[in-house]
Design an enzyme around this catalytic site. Structure first.
Site, PDB file in Angstrom:
ATOM      1  N   GLY A  27       2.157  17.304  30.678  1.00  0.00           N
ATOM      2  CA  GLY A  27       2.923  18.143  29.849  1.00  0.00           C
ATOM      3  C   GLY A  27       2.974  17.889  28.372  1.00  0.00           C
ATOM      4  O   GLY A  27       2.294  16.898  27.930  1.00  0.00           O
ATOM      5  N   MET A  28       3.303  18.557  27.609  1.00  0.00           N
ATOM      6  CA  MET A  28       3.622  18.331  26.014  1.00  0.00           C
ATOM      7  C   MET A  28       4.939  17.567  25.885  1.00  0.00           C
ATOM      8  O   MET A  28       6.065  17.828  26.301  1.00  0.00           O
ATOM      9  CB  MET A  28       3.482  19.491  25.281  1.00  0.00           C
ATOM     10  CG  MET A  28       2.244  20.297  25.386  1.00  0.00           C
ATOM     11  SD  MET A  28       0.831  19.356  24.719  1.00  0.00           S
ATOM     12  CE  MET A  28       1.225  19.291  22.959  1.00  0.00           C
ATOM     13  N   GLY A  29       4.702  16.363  25.336  1.00  0.00           N
ATOM     14  CA  GLY A  29       5.849  15.652  24.642  1.00  0.00           C
ATOM     15  C   GLY A  29       6.015  15.998  23.166  1.00  0.00           C
ATOM     16  O   GLY A  29       5.476  16.963  22.738  1.00  0.00           O
ATOM     17  N   GLY A  32       2.638  15.399  21.110  1.00  0.00           N
ATOM     18  CA  GLY A  32       1.412  14.763  21.689  1.00  0.00           C
ATOM     19  C   GLY A  32       1.613  15.490  23.404  1.00  0.00           C
ATOM     20  O   GLY A  32       2.446  15.948  23.905  1.00  0.00           O
ATOM     21  N   LEU A  33       0.096  15.244  23.835  1.00  0.00           N
ATOM     22  CA  LEU A  33       0.018  15.543  25.316  1.00  0.00           C
ATOM     23  C   LEU A  33      -0.044  14.356  26.218  1.00  0.00           C
ATOM     24  O   LEU A  33      -0.475  13.288  25.885  1.00  0.00           O
ATOM     25  CB  LEU A  33      -1.579  16.431  25.256  1.00  0.00           C
ATOM     26  CG  LEU A  33      -1.994  16.655  26.626  1.00  0.00           C
ATOM     27  CD1 LEU A  33      -1.169  17.708  27.212  1.00  0.00           C
ATOM     28  CD2 LEU A  33      -3.588  16.989  26.563  1.00  0.00           C
ATOM     29  N   VAL A  34       0.568  14.552  27.253  1.00  0.00           N
ATOM     30  CA  VAL A  34       0.994  13.824  28.175  1.00  0.00           C
ATOM     31  C   VAL A  34       0.154  13.908  29.526  1.00  0.00           C
ATOM     32  O   VAL A  34       0.242  15.006  30.232  1.00  0.00           O
ATOM     33  CB  VAL A  34       2.473  13.377  28.650  1.00  0.00           C
ATOM     34  CG1 VAL A  34       2.712  12.338  29.509  1.00  0.00           C
ATOM     35  CG2 VAL A  34       3.224  13.604  27.181  1.00  0.00           C
ATOM     36  N   ASP A 141      17.113  14.299  19.645  1.00  0.00           N
ATOM     37  CA  ASP A 141      16.403  15.359  20.456  1.00  0.00           C
ATOM     38  C   ASP A 141      16.621  15.090  21.858  1.00  0.00           C
ATOM     39  O   ASP A 141      15.702  15.495  22.715  1.00  0.00           O
ATOM     40  CB  ASP A 141      15.019  15.285  20.154  1.00  0.00           C
ATOM     41  CG  ASP A 141      14.383  16.669  20.447  1.00  0.00           C
ATOM     42  OD1 ASP A 141      15.053  17.655  20.725  1.00  0.00           O
ATOM     43  OD2 ASP A 141      13.261  16.722  20.935  1.00  0.00           O
TER      44      ASP A 141
END
Length: 386
Positions: A27-29, A32-34, A141
């Site tokens: 997924g997206m963090g 960034g892409l994870v 967050d």
């Protein structure tokens, strides 16, 4: 020199060392892409986060540097742990961390949580926050998707890309709306570690109810539904509002009385209600701290003062006010990566040679230049005050 292999993930080029195989998108963090992967060196499953355009602008470079420094500094059982970091030939940065099976958001989507799981998850969140806050860091967050959980119900807080120094002057629009503390919406300037406690209170309520407590459609609606449950903010809180526009908006809202949380959470334990009420307080100064919350009767089954550590030293935020060009942030990041891998001397005990030596020296010079500029600025401010 490490061998790099290129793979396309969601149309994004992942360029990683041959140490890691079996990439799958997770997924997206934050920024960034994870992907999940197998670490052939340790035979463990890991998560690899590609930082998007880390050297695109000074702001992005500084944000990446901040997250790198935080991941290196913050070492706690309830925080995600950095196991590797590297810069690819294309100059993308990759953070490698432990891989946990799911996150709290996905868990809440599948089934209601039983009391003992809610208690244990909340305890671990607060245990991690006690450490983070003692290091002089605000996460900013916190939300269910940033709270990772494994099959043993071990919990770790992740995504420190937005984390900041404890300060009374912070910029505003940061956390995901549902979990955003009212002081962020009200003042846009001054807030501290208490914003994480508010977010935790919202997450706590979501674990009890199975749905977000304050699902605002926008900024105005978000604040409005908070007041529908908690009542209008007290006058002493309203007086702290810095923005004239925000102040006018708050004054136009109808006067509302607080609704007892027990009437909304009818099936909840009275001690759970009491703790939540201490978290969801308009005045951040009156909000319970992470350390105090850990000692609350609701968490008594897990509370152990001897096993709830604080940071050995506070995080060094000396870089935070720096306004540096991308190239300077780059060499500083290279230096941090070399430090992480202990690339200070070679096998013969000699200083690093070639590119590593040059980068290390450049980074040290950049840091020294930044510190000198800060010292001059502080001296000038002192002279102006005299």
């Amino acid at each position: 020199m490490a061998d790099f292999i290129r793979t396309q993930i969601f149309g994004t080029c992942f360029e990683i060392t041959s140490r890691y195989v079996d990439l799958n998108p997770v997924g997206m963090g934050a920024f960034g892409l994870v992907c999940s992967a197998k670490d052939q060196l340790t035979d463990q499953n890991v998560a690899i986060k590609k930082i998007m355009k880390p050297f695109g602008t000074p702001v992005l470079s500084k944000r990446t540097y901040r997250e790198l420094k935080l991941l290196k500094h913050l070492r706690h059982e309830n925080l995600i742990c950095l196991s590797d970091i590297f810069i690819s030939p294309l100059e993308d940065i990759y953070f490698v961390t432990e891989l946990l099976g799911t996150d709290l958001h996905r868990l809440l989507m599948t089934r209601p949580l039983e009391k003992q799981f809610i208690q244990y998850f909340l305890y671990q969140i607060l245990r991690g926050l006690k450490y983070v806050h003692s290091a002089g860091v605000v996460h900013r967050d916190l939300k269910p998707s940033n709270i990772l959980v494994n099959e043993n119900c071990d919990l770790k807080i992740c995504d420190f890309g937005l984390a900041r120094i404890q300060d009374t002057q912070m910029t505003g629009y940061v956390s995901t709306r549902y979990y955003r503390a009212p002081e962020i919406m009200l003042t846009w300037q001054k807030y501290d570690v208490e914003v994480d406690i508010w977010s935790t209170g919202c997450i706590f309520a979501e674990m009890l109810e199975g749905k977000p407590l304050f699902p605002g459609k926008d900024h105005v609606h978000q604040f409005s539904i908070i007041t529908e449950l908690l009542g209008s903010p007290p006058e002493d809180v309203i007086h702290t509002i810095c923005s004239e526009n925000t102040l006018r908006f708050v004054r136009t809202l109808p006067r509302r009385e607080r609704i007892p949380l027990a009437s909304k959470f009818r099936n909840a334990d009275p001690e759970a209600i009491d703790l939540m009420e201490k978290m969801l307080v308009f005045d951040p100064k009156k909000r319970i701290t992470a350390a105090e919350a850990l000692a609350h009767p609701y968490l008594a089954p897990y509370h152990d003062p001897s096993d709830e550590p604080v940071a050995e030293e506070r995080f060094d935020w000396s870089f935070n006010d720096a306004d540096l060009p991308v190239d300077t942030w780059k060499v500083m990041m290279y230096s941090e990566i070399l430090d992480f891998h202990n690339v200070d001397i070679d096998v013969n005990g000699q200083p690093p040679q070639g590119q590593f030596e040059q980068v290390h020296a450049q980074a040290q010079a950049a840091v020294a230049q930044n510190e000198a500029a800060r010292a001059r600025e502080q001296e000038q401010q002192q002279q102006e005050q005299q």
